[in-house]
Design an enzyme around this catalytic site. Structure first.
Site, PDB file in Angstrom:
ATOM      1  N   THR A  85       0.891  -1.149   0.000  1.00  0.00           N
ATOM      2  CA  THR A  85       0.000   0.000   0.000  1.00  0.00           C
ATOM      3  C   THR A  85       0.928   1.196   0.000  1.00  0.00           C
ATOM      4  OG1 THR A  85      -1.673  -1.268   1.179  1.00  0.00           O
ATOM      5  CG2 THR A  85      -1.832   1.114   1.394  1.00  0.00           C
ATOM      6  N   ASP A  96      -9.713  -9.000   0.710  1.00  0.00           N
ATOM      7  CA  ASP A  96      -9.962  -8.330   1.983  1.00  0.00           C
ATOM      8  C   ASP A  96     -11.369  -8.585   2.518  1.00  0.00           C
ATOM      9  OD1 ASP A  96      -7.476  -7.350   2.410  1.00  0.00           O
ATOM     10  OD2 ASP A  96      -7.938  -5.255   2.004  1.00  0.00           O
ATOM     11  N   SER A 104     -11.033  -2.329   5.382  1.00  0.00           N
ATOM     12  CA  SER A 104      -9.637  -1.957   5.189  1.00  0.00           C
ATOM     13  C   SER A 104      -8.978  -1.651   6.524  1.00  0.00           C
ATOM     14  CB  SER A 104      -9.552  -0.710   4.296  1.00  0.00           C
ATOM     15  OG  SER A 104      -8.215  -0.240   4.206  1.00  0.00           O
TER      16      SER A 104
END
Length: 573
Positions: free
Chosen positions: A383, A425, A454
């Site tokens: 990320t 996810d 998230s």
């Protein structure tokens, strides 16, 4: 820095015992901490994961843009030069502060599941998770949100036309950028997956192999896709040529997208979570991020103990036990707020924290298997994050992702768009861990148009004199890294001290304390193990944090990029 060695930085964790944290998910009004002085910074601080992205942001500031225009430029530049971590085929969270009226807002540009989604896509014939389908190829990809998020920032908060802010990224995609060591390190983890898909292999590899240092990566298809976005805004990506190519490419490779999946995508503006700790206000991420809720819970649990009077072992033990309980609740309760009724008032309540605290023993670890929630005991820098404070005091904390390095490793032909693998996810099977070892239940089950939960946690912290903009990549470790960075700031650390601090982490399952090299003294590790903890200490570093600090009393601006990554760059100009 080293938070947990004996006799060092006692005061840092002592902030945890300064009284109960009051948290609210419904937008309590900003307190007097928001502006301690009428002064403005006068200069701009930008810290990001790549020097070319930081320079792109400053280029747009010099052209008359504000922090929000610069955020568009930095985000899209990162999409070009750091494709392992974020991109136009992924999603993003933007925490914004507008100086003119003091508005704080959380812009949710997270990916969503396509309408045809089915859990069966991700199961083998025996009904077990098929991890290859959820992390590689078109079935792994959610509908991208980052392009819509950038359009939203430009149209609602920026000063410049979208095309102006996207110009640096178009130039970088057309002219190319040189491969550095970080690029090689991360692509080395995904070479085999990229080879499966011809367009991805052509875009990121050289004759099917990892490119050499200094090789120039040119992405003409991506440049043309960004140009269509620049010319037509939302419709330039979610409708028309780009949309048709995305849908055709995904479906021909075995996925199931429709043009409506793209045209129906919507950015969500949400009220941030706010909490007060000591004399600081923390403004942080609400669901579909789990970060703000978990940070508030951890601080509430720890608030009654005078950690300053405890040994290093006791301090680490209590921090870990609080992390354990916060991450457990993450897996049980949190999901997309547009789909799930979450008991946020309960989760953020000091009274609820008191109940969680009651099960903590000062002399013994609580096995995660003993906490209500799961019978299973099943684990990046994939990320990216950047922080901006501009000359007028506007602020952006932005965390962006394609999930695992190089996302799904799939590029629909003719688009240059590397798609995410954020479908992993979701809780594809209840209590079965995803690629980061995180578990979930029905609150985070996939559904048409739903955002996957998230850990990305862009955050602001306002004290009597200083304001912090903070965030980091790191998968499931994001939340604990931001927590420790916030505590460093409250204790007076500067920007370099915050990004350089040594980190520990616990996420409920797997039931292990992770620690960076030098984060824990050897005697501390042995004592924790004697209490029943399992400790994995010192094998590797993690995180790529980027922060900016404005001292509102002196007017000084600071910015720092994590020393763990050589690609990052922080510039005040």
């Amino acid at each position: 820095m080293n938070l947990f060695r004996p006799l060092r930085h006692f005061a840092l964790l002592a902030v945890l015992c300064a009284g109960a944290v009051h948290a609210a998910g419904d937008g309590a009004p900003q307190g007097s901490q928001a502006t301690a002085t009428a002064a403005v910074p006068g200069r701009t601080a930008i810290a990001s994961a790549h020097f070319l992205a930081t320079e792109a942001g400053h280029e747009i500031i010099a052209a008359g843009g504000n922090a929000f225009d610069a955020a568009v430029a930095v985000a899209m530049a990162l999409a070009v030069v750091e494709p392992s971590s974020s991109g136009i085929g992924g999603g993003a969270f933007f925490l914004l502060h507008r100086a003119s009226d003091g508005k704080d807002v959380f812009v949710d540009a997270r990916e969503v599941a396509p309408a045809a989604v089915s859990r069966d896509w991700y199961l083998d014939d025996a009904g077990n998770p098929d991890r290859d389908r959820s992390v590689n190829g078109p079935l792994a990809a959610g509908i991208p949100g980052q392009p819509a998020g950038l359009v939203w920032l430009a149209e609602h908060y920026g000063r410049l036309p979208l095309a102006k802010s996207l110009a640096p990224a178009i130039r970088l995609a057309s002219e190319g950028f040189p491969v550095d060591e970080k690029y090689r390190q991360l692509i080395g983890m995904r070479v085999e997956a990229l080879r499966r898909h011809p367009d991805a292999a052509r875009q990121f590899l050289v004759a099917g192999e990892m490119p050499e240092l200094g090789h120039v990566i040119v992405q003409p298809d991506l440049a043309r896709t960004i140009e269509r976005l620049a010319e037509r805004g939302f419709d330039g990506f979610y409708k028309g040529t780009t949309a048709r190519r995305l849908v055709t490419g995904v479906n021909e490779a075995g996925g199931s997208w429709t043009l409506d999946d793209l045209s129906n995508y919507r950015v969500k503006e949400r009220e941030p979570i706010r909490l007060r700790y000591r004399d600081h206000e923390i403004v942080t991420s609400p669901p579909s991020s789990s970060g703000g809720v978990v940070i508030a819970q951890i601080l509430n649990i720890l608030s009654v103990w005078d950690l300053k009077k405890m040994t290093a072992v006791q301090r680490v033990h209590l921090v870990v036990e609080a992390m354990r309980r916060g991450y457990r609740d993450r897996g049980i309760y949190l999901g997309d707020p547009d789909f799930v009724e979450m008991p946020l008032a309960m989760l953020l309540s000091p009274d609820y924290a008191a109940g969680l605290r009651a099960s903590i023993r000062l002399d013994q670890a609580t096995p995660s298997s003993m906490l209500p929630g799961s019978d299973n005991a099943p684990r990046g820098t994939d990320t990216t994050h950047f922080s901006i404070i501009d000359a007028d005091g506007n602020m952006v904390s932005a965390t962006l992702s394609v999930n695992l390095p190089y996302g799904s490793a799939f590029v629909p032909p003719g688009t240059g768009v590397l798609l995410n693998n954020e479908m992993d996810d979701f809780a594809l099977v209840a209590d079965a861990p995803n690629a980061y070892g995180l578990i979930g239940r029905e609150a985070n089950a996939p559904a048409a148009g739903k955002r996957m939960l998230s850990s990305m946690t862009p955050t602001f912290v306002r004290g009597p004199d200083r304001t912090l903009v903070i965030g980091t990549p790191g998968g499931s470790r994001i939340i604990t890294m931001v927590l420790l960075g916030v505590l460093e700031f409250i204790d007076g650390a500067d920007a370099k001290g915050i990004v350089g601090t040594r980190r520990i982490h616990h996420q409920y399952l797997p039931d292990v304390i992770s620690a960076e090299p030098d984060a824990l003294a050897t005697e501390t590790v042995h004592a924790l193990e004697a209490m029943g903890h399992t400790v994995d200490a010192g094998r590797r570093e993690w995180g790529n944090m980027h922060v900016a600090i404005w001292n509102r009393a002196s007017g000084e601006l600071e910015a720092a990029s994590d020393p763990r990554s050589e690609s990052g760059r922080a510039i005040v100009r």
